[in-house]
Every structure is written in structure tokens, then in C-alpha cells.
Design an enzyme around this catalytic site. Structure first.
Site, PDB file in Angstrom:
ATOM      1  N   GLN A 106      54.166  39.148 105.579  1.00  0.00           N
ATOM      2  CA  GLN A 106      54.890  40.215 104.896  1.00  0.00           C
ATOM      3  C   GLN A 106      56.251  40.332 105.570  1.00  0.00           C
ATOM      4  O   GLN A 106      56.331  40.598 106.773  1.00  0.00           O
ATOM      5  CB  GLN A 106      54.153  41.546 104.994  1.00  0.00           C
ATOM      6  CG  GLN A 106      54.832  42.648 104.186  1.00  0.00           C
ATOM      7  CD  GLN A 106      54.252  44.017 104.441  1.00  0.00           C
ATOM      8  OE1 GLN A 106      54.466  44.587 105.506  1.00  0.00           O
ATOM      9  NE2 GLN A 106      53.521  44.544 103.478  1.00  0.00           N
ATOM     10  N   HIS A 173      57.992  43.274 101.397  1.00  0.00           N
ATOM     11  CA  HIS A 173      57.590  44.674 101.567  1.00  0.00           C
ATOM     12  C   HIS A 173      58.619  45.572 100.882  1.00  0.00           C
ATOM     13  O   HIS A 173      59.720  45.774 101.382  1.00  0.00           O
ATOM     14  CB  HIS A 173      57.506  44.996 103.055  1.00  0.00           C
ATOM     15  CG  HIS A 173      56.789  46.273 103.375  1.00  0.00           C
ATOM     16  ND1 HIS A 173      56.501  47.240 102.434  1.00  0.00           N
ATOM     17  CD2 HIS A 173      56.285  46.749 104.549  1.00  0.00           C
ATOM     18  CE1 HIS A 173      55.850  48.247 103.018  1.00  0.00           C
ATOM     19  NE2 HIS A 173      55.716  47.965 104.302  1.00  0.00           N
ATOM     20  N   HIS A 176      56.649  52.215 100.781  1.00  0.00           N
ATOM     21  CA  HIS A 176      56.510  53.147 101.894  1.00  0.00           C
ATOM     22  C   HIS A 176      57.830  53.609 102.506  1.00  0.00           C
ATOM     23  O   HIS A 176      57.910  53.903 103.688  1.00  0.00           O
ATOM     24  CB  HIS A 176      55.618  52.536 102.992  1.00  0.00           C
ATOM     25  CG  HIS A 176      54.309  52.038 102.484  1.00  0.00           C
ATOM     26  ND1 HIS A 176      53.534  51.137 103.169  1.00  0.00           N
ATOM     27  CD2 HIS A 176      53.647  52.290 101.320  1.00  0.00           C
ATOM     28  CE1 HIS A 176      52.446  50.851 102.470  1.00  0.00           C
ATOM     29  NE2 HIS A 176      52.502  51.554 101.339  1.00  0.00           N
ATOM     30  N   TYR A 178      60.579  52.119 103.214  1.00  0.00           N
ATOM     31  CA  TYR A 178      61.386  51.233 104.038  1.00  0.00           C
ATOM     32  C   TYR A 178      62.583  50.757 103.207  1.00  0.00           C
ATOM     33  O   TYR A 178      62.827  51.273 102.118  1.00  0.00           O
ATOM     34  CB  TYR A 178      60.535  50.097 104.588  1.00  0.00           C
ATOM     35  CG  TYR A 178      59.487  50.594 105.564  1.00  0.00           C
ATOM     36  CD1 TYR A 178      59.869  51.224 106.751  1.00  0.00           C
ATOM     37  CD2 TYR A 178      58.125  50.479 105.289  1.00  0.00           C
ATOM     38  CE1 TYR A 178      58.913  51.717 107.640  1.00  0.00           C
ATOM     39  CE2 TYR A 178      57.175  50.963 106.182  1.00  0.00           C
ATOM     40  CZ  TYR A 178      57.567  51.583 107.339  1.00  0.00           C
ATOM     41  OH  TYR A 178      56.636  52.072 108.227  1.00  0.00           O
ATOM     42  N   ARG A 226      55.101  44.056  97.251  1.00  0.00           N
ATOM     43  CA  ARG A 226      54.377  45.305  97.483  1.00  0.00           C
ATOM     44  C   ARG A 226      55.293  46.499  97.199  1.00  0.00           C
ATOM     45  O   ARG A 226      56.426  46.550  97.661  1.00  0.00           O
ATOM     46  CB  ARG A 226      53.872  45.374  98.927  1.00  0.00           C
ATOM     47  CG  ARG A 226      52.815  46.470  99.106  1.00  0.00           C
ATOM     48  CD  ARG A 226      52.283  46.536 100.520  1.00  0.00           C
ATOM     49  NE  ARG A 226      50.885  46.962 100.509  1.00  0.00           N
ATOM     50  CZ  ARG A 226      50.301  47.638 101.503  1.00  0.00           C
ATOM     51  NH1 ARG A 226      50.974  47.953 102.586  1.00  0.00           N
ATOM     52  NH2 ARG A 226      49.027  47.969 101.417  1.00  0.00           N
ATOM     53  N   GLY A 337      41.957  47.292 104.378  1.00  0.00           N
ATOM     54  CA  GLY A 337      42.720  47.530 105.585  1.00  0.00           C
ATOM     55  C   GLY A 337      41.865  47.914 106.772  1.00  0.00           C
ATOM     56  O   GLY A 337      41.328  47.071 107.478  1.00  0.00           O
ATOM     57  N   ARG A 338      41.710  49.219 106.969  1.00  0.00           N
ATOM     58  CA  ARG A 338      41.043  49.701 108.184  1.00  0.00           C
ATOM     59  C   ARG A 338      39.607  49.203 108.317  1.00  0.00           C
ATOM     60  O   ARG A 338      39.130  48.978 109.431  1.00  0.00           O
ATOM     61  CB  ARG A 338      41.065  51.231 108.204  1.00  0.00           C
ATOM     62  CG  ARG A 338      42.443  51.799 108.489  1.00  0.00           C
ATOM     63  CD  ARG A 338      42.497  53.282 108.206  1.00  0.00           C
ATOM     64  NE  ARG A 338      42.285  53.545 106.792  1.00  0.00           N
ATOM     65  CZ  ARG A 338      41.544  54.530 106.309  1.00  0.00           C
ATOM     66  NH1 ARG A 338      40.904  55.353 107.121  1.00  0.00           N
ATOM     67  NH2 ARG A 338      41.424  54.705 105.012  1.00  0.00           N
TER      68      ARG A 338
END
Length: 370
Positions: A106, A173, A176, A178, A226, A337-338
Site C-alpha cells: 500500500q 491509499h 482515512h 490522508y 482504497r 484486519g485485527r
């Protein structure tokens, strides 16, 4: 929870968007600060190999910063430029491929999420379309067109290097809040030139990034993009409030060369718009006809930010709903993910019906490369 039959949908081969995978499980990109001075070492390679060995179809790496002085927001996130860092990533690719997996980096610029306090030794100020932070407050001068063109080239160079050293795809990316998302969002983009204006106008920077990446990697190399509606300072934020607005937003990105859209949400089960139970990935697939990746608390009972806002841990949860949605072709791939941070063998255990062996995700997992 019995998964011996229904979990099969997750383990069907995928062939789309110029990408062939053995199954539908994607390791979601998650920031890990374990690359001193931006160089991923043997521990990083082993971390990704463990997931490839345990039935993850595609690994999308943590965010890796492009070659720009203000791209990073932490000293220990990996670079995607420079001989030493790229040699580290080449080793990661070899390890993942040796385990039978596929992997995409990414590539990332954090924009005004960078703070001067973390880089007292650097003269590089945070940068953004209008020099505004996520609260709409000025922190630097707006990017000039010359600076914008230089950053676009840095994205293209990173993608070219990804292909050269053996990655299977590249993810841009754009989520979020950014840098790319700062161009999308009206709070952080007040420009009145061709990089600003209405929502479609605000996609121009991303379009030029995608076009430059496509030119750098050629027509067949898969490009994943994304994006998100939510922002870290506003979970209810929306770039698009209706399906029509979302269509207008996505069409320029799709036409620029995106093969697969990765629609980031905090909870995959939440509908994106009233009147339909489709989530963001579902709407994106419907509107663009392109394959999509869904993401958001898969396999867990709470979203990521609950750990910080409510002090909650995350217990394992059933995956029946994600499988049902996959079976009815709402989306094509499922990013985890987690659950994969807490248990490197999560995918293999789901495949084999060993759900009683699933390990619980805890905040401590964020501090290790297990």
C-alpha cells in the site's frame, strides 16, 4: 459455530481485475511501526509469511510511504523508496511467494496528518491541498501545482518499483483523511483551481495519481484503490450522500485505471445509504462493475476505534453474514484486519472449521509482530 459448508465461499478462487488469487481472504493494510528508519527487516518478512502460510489469499501491506520529504507521520513506518528499504521489501516478497501467497504494497502519503512535533529534526512541513489539517485549520501553505506534480511522480515511481521487485499488485491509499483523501474532502480542500471545486473536481489529484501509476506499471498490473467515507475526526463524514453522488465520484477513478476498489468501512454490516442493505463495497461494485474488497470488523464483535473510545477489547464473532453477502455477490473479496493480527492462522482455522481454536484479539497485539 459450524463453518464446514458455508465457509467454502471464502475459499473459492478469484480471477478479476487482472488478479488471480487462490481464495477471497485479504489481509487488510494495518500500520505497523516496526521498520526502524523506514527499512523492513527479517521480522517484517516473517510476519507476512506467517499469514501467507495460513491461507491468506492476498496480503496488502501496511502503509508504505512514497519518496517525498513530508510523506511519513512516524519514523518507523516503512519507506517504499531507497535501496535499503526496497531490498527489505524484496525479501518480504520472496518469503510470501515461497509460502504460496500473493502480496501488494500500500503506497501512501500522510499529508497534513504529519505533525512537526514528531519530526523536530526535519524542515519538511506537513503538506495538503490547501495546507489545512483535519479540523480545517491552516498548518502550512497550499501545495503548488509544481509540488503536486512531483508527488504524483513519487507515487508512480513507487508503483514501478513494486512491479520491478516482484509484487503482485499495488494499492494506492486514498482513504482515512490522508493526502489523497484530503483532496477529496471539502473540509481540507478549499482550492479553486482544477484540483478543487465540487466532488468530481476534487477527484482530479487522485485521477492523475492513478493515471501516472498505470503508465508506470503497464496495462496488466493490478491497481487497487482504497477509499473511505469516514474520517478519523468524523466517523459520520461522507464524501457522497447518495448513490448518484457516489457514482459521480467513482467514475473518474475507475476510468483512470483502477482495477479493484477497496471500500473501507468501520463495520462491514452497516448499509451505506437508506433504502438498501448494500454496504460501501456493494454499492461500489454495483456502480462501477469493478471487483471490490469489503472490510470492517470481520470476525470480531467490535470495531477498531471502540478499543480507544470505550476501552473495549474484541472477541471473536461469527462470520455467517459476511459469507452470505459474499455468496450473493455483494462484493468479491473480504479484508480481515485485527483478527489476523491476533491470530496469524485465522484464515486456516476458518477454512478447517477449527473455530474453537481462534485466538482473541487484544490491544497487546498492536505492540508485536506475532
Amino acid at each position: 459455530m459450524t463453518l464446514s459448508k458455508t465457509a467454502d465461499a471464502l475459499f473459492q478462487p478469484f480471477n478479476g481485475g487482472n488478479l488471480e488469487l487462490s481464495n477471497r481472504i485479504v489481509m487488510a493494510p494495518m500500520t505497523r511501526t516496526f521498520s526502524p528508519k523506514g527499512v523492513p527487516g527479517a521480522e517484517v518478512a516473517a510476519y507476512y509469511r506467517r499469514r501467507a502460510e495460513n491461507a491468506v489469499g492476498l496480503i496488502i501491506t501496511e502503509g508504505t510511504v512514497i519518496n517525498h520529504p513530508a510523506a511519513a507521520s512516524d519514523h518507523n513506518v516503512p519507506h517504499f523508496y531507497g535501496e535499503e528499504a526496497l531490498k527489505g521489501w524484496e525479501h518480504v516478497v520472496r518469503e510470501v511467494h515461497a509460502a504460496g501467497g500473493k502480496i501488494a504494497p500500500q503506497i501512501w502519503h500522510t499529508g497534513t496528518a504529519r505533525t512537526r512535533e514528531k519530526f523536530p529534526e526535519s524542515d519538511a512541513a506537513p503538506v495538503g491541498p490547501s495546507g489545512l489539517n483535519l479540523m480545517g485549520q491552516p498548518v502550512s501553505e497550499p501545495l503548488t501545482k509544481e509540488e503536486i506534480h512531483g508527488i504524483i511522480q513519487a507515487y508512480a515511481d513507487a508503483a514501478s518499483d513494486a512491479k520491478r521487485i516482484g509484487f503482485d499488485a499495488v494499492e494506492i491509499h486514498g482513504a482515512h483523511a490522508y493526502l489523497i483523501d484530503q483532496f477529496f474532502w471539502g473540509v481540507t480542500n478549499k482550492r479553486t483551481d482544477e484540483y478543487g471545486g465540487d466532488l468530481v473536481g476534487r477527484t482530479r489529484f487522485a485521477v492523475e495519481v492513478i493515471e501516472a501509476v498505470r503508465k508506470a506499471v503497464g496495462p496488466e498490473f493490478p491497481i487497487i484503490f482504497r477509499f473511505s467515507q469516514w474520517k478519523p475526526v468524523d466517523y459520520s463524514a461522507k464524501l457522497a450522500h447518495t448513490p448518484e453522488e457516489l457514482k459521480n465520484f467513482l467514475e473518474p477513478l475507475s476510468a483512470a485505471g483502477v482495477d479493484i476498489f477497496h471500500a473501507s468501512t468501520r463495520r462491514f454490516w452497516e448499509p451505506e445509504f437508506e433504502g438498501s442493505d448494500l454496504n460501501l463495497a456493494g454499492w461500489t461494485r454495483k456502480l462501477t462493475g469493478k471487483p471490490t474488497i469489503t472490510v470492517g470488523s470481520v470476525g470480531l464483535d467490535s470495531d477498531f476505534m471502540s478499543m480507544f473510545t470505550e476501552g473495549k477489547g474484541s472477541q471473536t464473532a461469527g462470520i455467517g453474514e459476511i459469507i452470505e453477502r459474499l455468496e450473493r455477490n455483494e462484493f468479491d473479496l473480504v479484508a480481515v484486519g485485527r483478527a489476523l493480527l491476533g491470530d496469524p492462522a485465522w484464515a486456516a482455522k476458518i477454512r478447517d472449521g477449527r473455530t474453537e481454536e481462534l485466538e482473541v484479539f487484544t490491544r497487546e497485539a498492536l505492540g508485536t509482530l506475532s
